[in-house]
Design a protein around this motif. Sequence first.
Motif, short mmCIF file in Angstrom:
data_model
loop_
_atom_site.label_atom_id
_atom_site.label_comp_id
_atom_site.label_asym_id
_atom_site.label_seq_id
_atom_site.Cartn_x
_atom_site.Cartn_y
_atom_site.Cartn_z
N ILE A 128 0.87 -1.18 0.00
CA ILE A 128 0.00 0.00 0.00
C ILE A 128 0.90 1.23 0.00
O ILE A 128 1.73 1.38 0.90
CB ILE A 128 -0.91 0.04 1.25
N ASN A 129 0.75 2.09 -0.99
CA ASN A 129 1.50 3.34 -1.08
C ASN A 129 0.55 4.48 -0.77
O ASN A 129 -0.33 4.80 -1.56
CB ASN A 129 2.10 3.50 -2.48
N PHE A 130 0.73 5.07 0.41
CA PHE A 130 -0.16 6.14 0.85
C PHE A 130 0.22 7.46 0.19
O PHE A 130 1.38 7.72 -0.08
CB PHE A 130 -0.09 6.27 2.38
N THR A 131 -0.77 8.29 -0.04
CA THR A 131 -0.52 9.59 -0.67
C THR A 131 -0.52 10.72 0.34
O THR A 131 -0.34 11.87 -0.03
CB THR A 131 -1.59 9.88 -1.75
N ASP A 132 -0.72 10.38 1.62
CA ASP A 132 -0.76 11.42 2.65
C ASP A 132 0.52 11.46 3.49
O ASP A 132 0.52 11.98 4.60
CB ASP A 132 -1.99 11.23 3.55
N GLY A 133 1.61 10.90 2.98
CA GLY A 133 2.89 10.98 3.68
C GLY A 133 3.24 9.77 4.52
O GLY A 133 4.38 9.65 4.96
N PRO A 181 4.47 6.09 5.35
CA PRO A 181 5.31 5.16 4.59
C PRO A 181 4.51 3.96 4.09
O PRO A 181 3.44 3.66 4.64
CB PRO A 181 6.37 4.72 5.59
N PRO A 182 5.01 3.25 3.08
CA PRO A 182 4.30 2.08 2.54
C PRO A 182 4.15 0.97 3.58
O PRO A 182 4.95 0.86 4.50
CB PRO A 182 5.17 1.60 1.39
N VAL A 183 3.12 0.17 3.40
CA VAL A 183 2.89 -1.02 4.21
C VAL A 183 2.83 -2.21 3.26
O VAL A 183 2.17 -2.15 2.22
CB VAL A 183 1.57 -0.91 5.01
N THR A 184 3.53 -3.28 3.63
CA THR A 184 3.51 -4.51 2.84
C THR A 184 2.85 -5.61 3.66
O THR A 184 3.08 -5.70 4.87
CB THR A 184 4.95 -4.93 2.45
N ALA A 185 2.02 -6.41 3.01
CA ALA A 185 1.35 -7.51 3.69
C ALA A 185 1.41 -8.76 2.82
O ALA A 185 1.43 -8.67 1.59
CB ALA A 185 -0.10 -7.15 3.98
N ASP A 186 1.45 -9.90 3.47
CA ASP A 186 1.28 -11.18 2.79
C ASP A 186 -0.16 -11.60 2.98
O ASP A 186 -0.81 -11.21 3.96
CB ASP A 186 2.21 -12.25 3.38
N PHE A 187 -0.68 -12.40 2.04
CA PHE A 187 -2.07 -12.81 2.15
C PHE A 187 -2.29 -14.20 1.59
O PHE A 187 -1.45 -14.75 0.87
CB PHE A 187 -3.01 -11.81 1.47
N VAL A 188 -3.47 -14.73 1.91
CA VAL A 188 -3.97 -15.98 1.35
C VAL A 188 -5.36 -15.68 0.82
O VAL A 188 -6.18 -15.07 1.51
CB VAL A 188 -4.05 -17.09 2.42
N VAL A 189 -5.61 -16.08 -0.42
CA VAL A 189 -6.93 -15.93 -1.02
C VAL A 189 -7.72 -17.21 -0.73
O VAL A 189 -7.23 -18.31 -0.98
CB VAL A 189 -6.84 -15.72 -2.56
N VAL A 190 -8.91 -17.06 -0.16
CA VAL A 190 -9.73 -18.22 0.17
C VAL A 190 -11.13 -18.07 -0.42
O VAL A 190 -11.49 -17.00 -0.92
CB VAL A 190 -9.80 -18.44 1.70
N ASP A 191 -11.89 -19.13 -0.36
CA ASP A 191 -13.28 -19.15 -0.79
C ASP A 191 -13.45 -18.60 -2.21
O ASP A 191 -14.26 -17.70 -2.46
CB ASP A 191 -14.14 -18.37 0.20
N ALA A 241 6.18 -2.38 7.79
CA ALA A 241 5.60 -1.04 7.88
C ALA A 241 6.75 -0.11 8.21
O ALA A 241 7.14 0.01 9.36
CB ALA A 241 4.51 -1.00 8.95
N GLY A 242 7.29 0.50 7.19
CA GLY A 242 8.52 1.27 7.36
C GLY A 242 8.32 2.61 8.03
O GLY A 242 7.21 3.07 8.25
N GLY A 243 9.46 3.20 8.34
CA GLY A 243 9.50 4.57 8.85
C GLY A 243 8.68 4.79 10.10
O GLY A 243 8.69 3.99 11.02
N ALA A 244 7.94 5.89 10.11
CA ALA A 244 7.18 6.31 11.28
C ALA A 244 6.04 5.35 11.61
O ALA A 244 5.48 5.41 12.70
CB ALA A 244 6.64 7.71 11.08
N GLN A 245 5.65 4.50 10.65
CA GLN A 245 4.60 3.53 10.93
C GLN A 245 4.99 2.69 12.14
O GLN A 245 4.15 2.28 12.90
CB GLN A 245 4.37 2.60 9.74
#
Length: 157
Positions: free
Chosen positions: A108-113, A115-125, A137-141
């Motif tokens: 996720i690249n936020f436009t409000d300043g 830092p990006p967040v990266t997540a792993d996932f599983v698709v189900v159903d 979750a880099g930086g100030a996150q």
Amino acid sequence: MNKKLTQTVVAIAMLALAALAPASASASACTNKILAGAYGFTIQGTKLGGIGFLGQQVGVAMATFDGNGNFTQIDSVTIAGNVVSDFTHTPAAGTYTVNSDCTGSFTINFTDGRPPVTADFVVVDKGNEIDTVVTSAGGAQGILATSSIGKKRFPAK
């Protein structure tokens, strides 16, 4: 054995083998296309470090996936009972990859300043649900121990 009985035995044997055989290579594997449409997420976890509030994190998000590896998202999150974002900020945008085994990751690249967040996932159903865990979750996150469950707004029947 007569010819008719032999044919019947062979047919039954073929059916039994087909039932025991693994799924064929033509069985549909997961791709980016399995995620298409709007998904509502519930978010929960803990912010363990970084700038700003620390403590229990809860929230909701709406993400819209395009089936081609791109998505947009808006969210509302609280940490320790303090609102840290709401639906009025500019939507975030990101990219995702779905692997053939229905695992994947997104950023996720936020436009409000933020830092990006990266997540792993599983698709189900059959693509109607996505179960996630934040992996970066880099930086100030700061340090997040956060997961979410996304459900398709209008699931495929």
